[in-house]
Design an enzyme around this catalytic site. Structure first.
Site, PDB file in Angstrom:
ATOM      1  N   GLY A  41      -3.398  24.669 -42.819  1.00 51.67           N
ATOM      2  CA  GLY A  41      -3.868  24.473 -41.460  1.00 51.67           C
ATOM      3  C   GLY A  41      -2.915  25.118 -40.469  1.00 51.67           C
ATOM      4  O   GLY A  41      -1.698  24.929 -40.550  1.00 51.67           O
ATOM      5  N   SER A  81      -0.685  21.230 -44.139  1.00 50.55           N
ATOM      6  CA  SER A  81      -0.381  21.650 -42.773  1.00 50.55           C
ATOM      7  C   SER A  81       0.692  22.729 -42.779  1.00 50.55           C
ATOM      8  O   SER A  81       1.549  22.764 -43.666  1.00 50.55           O
ATOM      9  CB  SER A  81       0.114  20.470 -41.941  1.00 50.55           C
ATOM     10  OG  SER A  81       1.479  20.191 -42.210  1.00 50.55           O
ATOM     11  N   ASP A  82       0.627  23.626 -41.777  1.00 46.06           N
ATOM     12  CA  ASP A  82       1.794  24.459 -41.532  1.00 46.06           C
ATOM     13  C   ASP A  82       2.931  23.521 -41.144  1.00 46.06           C
ATOM     14  O   ASP A  82       2.714  22.374 -40.750  1.00 46.06           O
ATOM     15  CB  ASP A  82       1.508  25.484 -40.429  1.00 46.06           C
ATOM     16  CG  ASP A  82       2.365  26.736 -40.569  1.00 46.06           C
ATOM     17  OD1 ASP A  82       3.442  26.654 -41.201  1.00 46.06           O
ATOM     18  OD2 ASP A  82       1.983  27.791 -40.036  1.00 46.06           O
ATOM     19  N   TRP A  83       4.150  24.008 -41.234  1.00 44.16           N
ATOM     20  CA  TRP A  83       5.305  23.136 -41.077  1.00 44.16           C
ATOM     21  C   TRP A  83       5.408  22.616 -39.634  1.00 44.16           C
ATOM     22  O   TRP A  83       5.612  23.383 -38.701  1.00 44.16           O
ATOM     23  CB  TRP A  83       6.558  23.879 -41.504  1.00 44.16           C
ATOM     24  CG  TRP A  83       6.893  23.727 -42.957  1.00 44.16           C
ATOM     25  CD1 TRP A  83       8.095  23.371 -43.476  1.00 44.16           C
ATOM     26  CD2 TRP A  83       6.022  23.899 -44.093  1.00 44.16           C
ATOM     27  NE1 TRP A  83       8.037  23.302 -44.851  1.00 44.16           N
ATOM     28  CE2 TRP A  83       6.786  23.621 -45.260  1.00 44.16           C
ATOM     29  CE3 TRP A  83       4.683  24.246 -44.242  1.00 44.16           C
ATOM     30  CZ2 TRP A  83       6.242  23.680 -46.550  1.00 44.16           C
ATOM     31  CZ3 TRP A  83       4.133  24.306 -45.520  1.00 44.16           C
ATOM     32  CH2 TRP A  83       4.914  24.023 -46.651  1.00 44.16           C
ATOM     33  N   ALA A  84       5.207  21.290 -39.470  1.00 44.84           N
ATOM     34  CA  ALA A  84       5.215  20.614 -38.168  1.00 44.84           C
ATOM     35  C   ALA A  84       3.980  20.950 -37.343  1.00 44.84           C
ATOM     36  O   ALA A  84       4.038  21.000 -36.114  1.00 44.84           O
ATOM     37  CB  ALA A  84       6.484  20.922 -37.384  1.00 44.84           C
TER      38      ALA A  84
END
Length: 744
Positions: free
Chosen positions: A242, A275-278
């Site tokens: 994402g 998810s992409d990181w954060a």
């Protein structure tokens, strides 16, 4: 034994096979099979998975839904469930980092093969090499014990300023899809899941964490989703990532329209969304929209939205435990399909092998694009040459590591200078001069207009001493090669470039060199377009290469010397000036809090062709040392219905004394359409080997359904009836033949 020029090899080859420049009876080639596919996620483990979930505590379930280290979720050791391990991978398997920080772990056994970046792979126009790339990097991922490779990155190249253009594939949705599918298949054949990124409309680094992308539905469906759809439906990708940005007001990781309605309901996707990181901003919204695993870095792992806040939401009854079970089941289904849980029958893989270095070489060798070759300056003519001047920092620059994005810790990265020295015949001396120095301003706040976001601000002033050393080398040499362009410190994730200008004062240096030696060979190494119009006009020989992997220097040297005949084609349009590109012509980049894609479906060459804007070098462009001539072009029928496949055969002759490869491209135009259509759209391509003096018949095909446009009123794809023009050629502008068909 030193390798000689292509002319010498060509003469030997002619003697051996008795070929001539006169075309013979065409050899009929087979069309490459683009129907390659990996199995869907099997449901055979579901009963066992349900039994495991029934034994898990809420805490254990939640542990599987978020990062418990930088690149893994939490194991459930008492039930024999290991971590789901991940690794960055666009250029190869990233070095091992610490569990709780980005600091290198300091291992001495995490070296890997550095593969060409996405732009280089796309420039091959060779789906077989894409499969080979995937298989090779998949083997390395498995050898490192990685379950998920965070690759490929397949977002459309919307702006030539994009910081990740080097990593993305192309500006065209069809080429994106066709290059993505075999790569995914190759990786997943090794019991490693890809993570296709960044889903979706993540087309700029500027304000990527917050920008709201506004794009109409037809453009979304026709331009920005086809490659993702192919990844889900054709390649059966096991995971998607994402994206950071918003889409129509909602972050992608909490966007039910994108994650549920389209991805799962329409496309039938059964894998997981990471998810992409954060990139997660809300516990309940993200989980219920369809994000399965939250990854990130900026705070303690227990503070992630899918960690303590999720446990609190479940305790309060705001989220049902059944919701947790749904996501845990998806994760376990992937893990069982990868044989990660029990490890029985799981492939072992291999890493850092000579075979893998040769895989990297094969891709690099077919990626190099010959842009200009006046007076046949290339391949290099070495008769009487005693000294070659090699000018430019890029002759020695290494790009496996660098920039903000993921790199590769490798034992081998052959630079262009090393490649030349290793390939030149004995007795030819190389005199290297740096010419320009890679320098950046210190303590200067980076803002758009200087550079977007936090990218490096280059110092564009030449150092007189370095210039004079370079010019002396040119004066005292028989032949000159300038290595210019960019690097991965300048083209980098998290920032887009402020302009298309070559950094570090290179243009001035190149012009000074050309004043002394008008026949100097100029070689660009970069990931995305630059403003090279003036240099193109003044120089006689131009070559474009990429951040091209462990063997990039050897591959480039072989092209310059003629051992390899260049066959790369540009995967994006090189504009004459930035304002000609659609996102900039419409003043719709980079936006502010939101960005509206004003150009609609006219992305890349679609804009240039439809608006009659001349590019510097068009999409699909690339020259060869061979002389390819296109002949008869025949369609199998003149009329088709909606269920048919259109088959086109075109003859291509090689009227030269050297073997070569040609990427034959097929574009279609809808005549008298009732809706806005691009002047032409790529619908098929086939890269073929054409031996010297031979003629081959190249097959191309596409389904009539591929001619459809997305009707937003009916929310469906519609094939208009009527006339279509098929155009076959060597690029989007170099059309060699046309035919008209009718759809009944």
């Amino acid at each position: 034994m030193k390798k000689q020029s292509i002319l010498h090899l060509g003469i030997i080859m002619l003697i051996l096979i008795g070929s001539s420049c006169k075309p013979e009876t065409p050899e009929v080639l087979k069309e490459k099979d683009n129907g390659i596919q990996t199995p869907e996620l099997s449901l055979q483990y579901d009963e066992k998975i349900d039994s495991l979930i029934a034994l898990m505590t809420i805490e254990e379930k939640i542990g599987m839904l978020h990062g418990n280290s930088m690149f893994a979720n939490k194991a459930v050791e008492r039930l024999g469930i290991p971590e789901l391990t991940m690794a960055d991978g666009p250029l190869g398997v990233r070095e091992e980092i610490s569990r709780d920080s980005w600091a290198p772990a300091g291992w001495d056994n995490d070296f890997a093969t550095y593969y060409p970046a996405g732009g280089g792979l796309a420039a091959t126009w060779n789906t077989e090499l894409s499969l080979r790339f995937g298989q090779s990097v998949g083997e390395e991922s498995r050898a490192r014990g990685k379950d998920v490779l965070l690759s490929p990155a397949i977002n459309i190249i919307r702006t030539p300023l994009g910081g990740r253009t080097y990593e993305y594939f192309t500006e065209d949705p069809f080429l994106n899809a066709r290059m993505s599918v075999p790569f995914i298949v190759g990786v997943q054949q090794n019991d490693v899941a890809v993570c296709v990124k960044h889903y979706a409309v993540n087309n700029q680094e500027t304000n990527r964490d917050s920008v709201d992308v506004l794009v109409d539905e037809r453009t979304l469906r026709e331009i920005y989703l086809p490659a993702f759809k192919a990844a889900a439906v054709e390649a059966n990708a096991y995971s998607f990532m994402g994206a950071y940005n918003k889409f129509r007001g909602e972050y992608l990781c909490e966007n039910p329209y994108m994650l549920q309605d389209i991805l799962r309901d329409e496309w039938g996707y059964k894998g997981i969304v990471i998810s992409d990181w954060a990139a997660v901003h809300d516990t309940k919204k993200s989980l219920e929209a369809g994000t399965d695993i939250e990854m990130g870095t900026p705070k303690p792992f227990n503070e992630f939205y899918f960690a303590d806040p999720l446990a609190e939401a479940v305790a309060k009854g705001e989220i049902e435990e059944a919701e947790l079970d749904k996501h845990v089941k998806r994760i376990l289904r992937v893990m069982f399909n990868l044989k990660t849980v029990d490890g029985v029958g799981q492939k072992k893989g291999s890493i850092n092998t000579e075979e893998h270095f040769q895989d990297a070489y094969a891709i690099a060798a077919e990626s190099v694009v010959l842009l200009k070759n006046e007076s046949d300056l290339l391949p290099l003519k070495l008769d009487g040459v005693k000294r070659i001047a090699v000018i430019g920092n890029n002759a020695t620059k290494k790009n496996a590591l660098g920039g903000y994005g993921a790199g590769v810790k490798t034992k081998r990265e052959i630079t262009p200078l090393e490649g030349l020295k290793g390939r030149l015949p004995e007795g030819v001396e190389v005199q290297y001069a740096e010419g320009y120095r890679e320098r950046y301003a210190e303590n200067e706040k980076a803002v758009f207009g200087d550079i977007t976001l936090n990218g490096p601000v280059p110092i564009n002033e030449l150092e007189p001493e370095l210039v004079e050393q370079a010019l002396d080398a040119v004066r005292n040499s028989d032949l000159t090669i300038v290595f210019a362009g960019s690097n991965r410190d300048y083209e980098t994730e998290a920032s887009d470039r402020a302009s298309l200008d070559l950094p570090y004062g290179q243009e001035e240096l190149i012009e000074k060199v050309l004043e002394i030696d008008p026949n100097a060979i100029v070689v660009f190494i970069a990931g995305g377009p630059f403003d090279i119009q003036d240099i193109s006009e003044k120089s006689n020989a131009l070559v474009w290469s990429w951040f091209n992997g462990s063997e990039g220097g050897n591959a480039l040297a072989d092209v310059l010397l003629g051992t390899v005949n260049p066959s790369g084609k540009l995967p994006w349009t090189m504009p004459k000036k930035l304002e000609d590109s659609p996102a900039h012509a419409t003043n719709s980049f980079p936006g502010d809090d939101s960005v509206t894609y004003e150009e609609g479906i006219l992305v890349g060459y679609r804009w240039f062709d439809t608006k009659n804007v001349d590019p510097l070098y068009e999409f699909g462009y690339g020259l060869s040392y061979a002389d390819f001539q296109y002949g008869n072009m025949i369609t199998d029928k003149s009329e088709y219905n909606e269920e048919d496949t259109v088959v086109v055969n075109v003859e291509v002759s090689n009227r030269s004394e050297v073997d070569g490869k040609e990427a034959v491209q097929l574009y279609v135009s809808a005549e008298n359409s009732q809706v806005e259509r691009a002047q032409k759209e790529l619908k098929a391509f086939n890269k073929v080997a054409v031996p010297a003096g031979k003629t081959v018949t190249v097959p191309l095909s596409f389904k009539v359904k591929d001619l459809a446009y997305y009707d937003t009123a009916q929310k469906t794809w519609v094939v208009e009836k009527g006339e279509y023009t098929i155009r076959v050629g060597a690029s989007s502008r170099d059309i060699k033949g046309e035919a008209t068909i009718v759809i009944r």
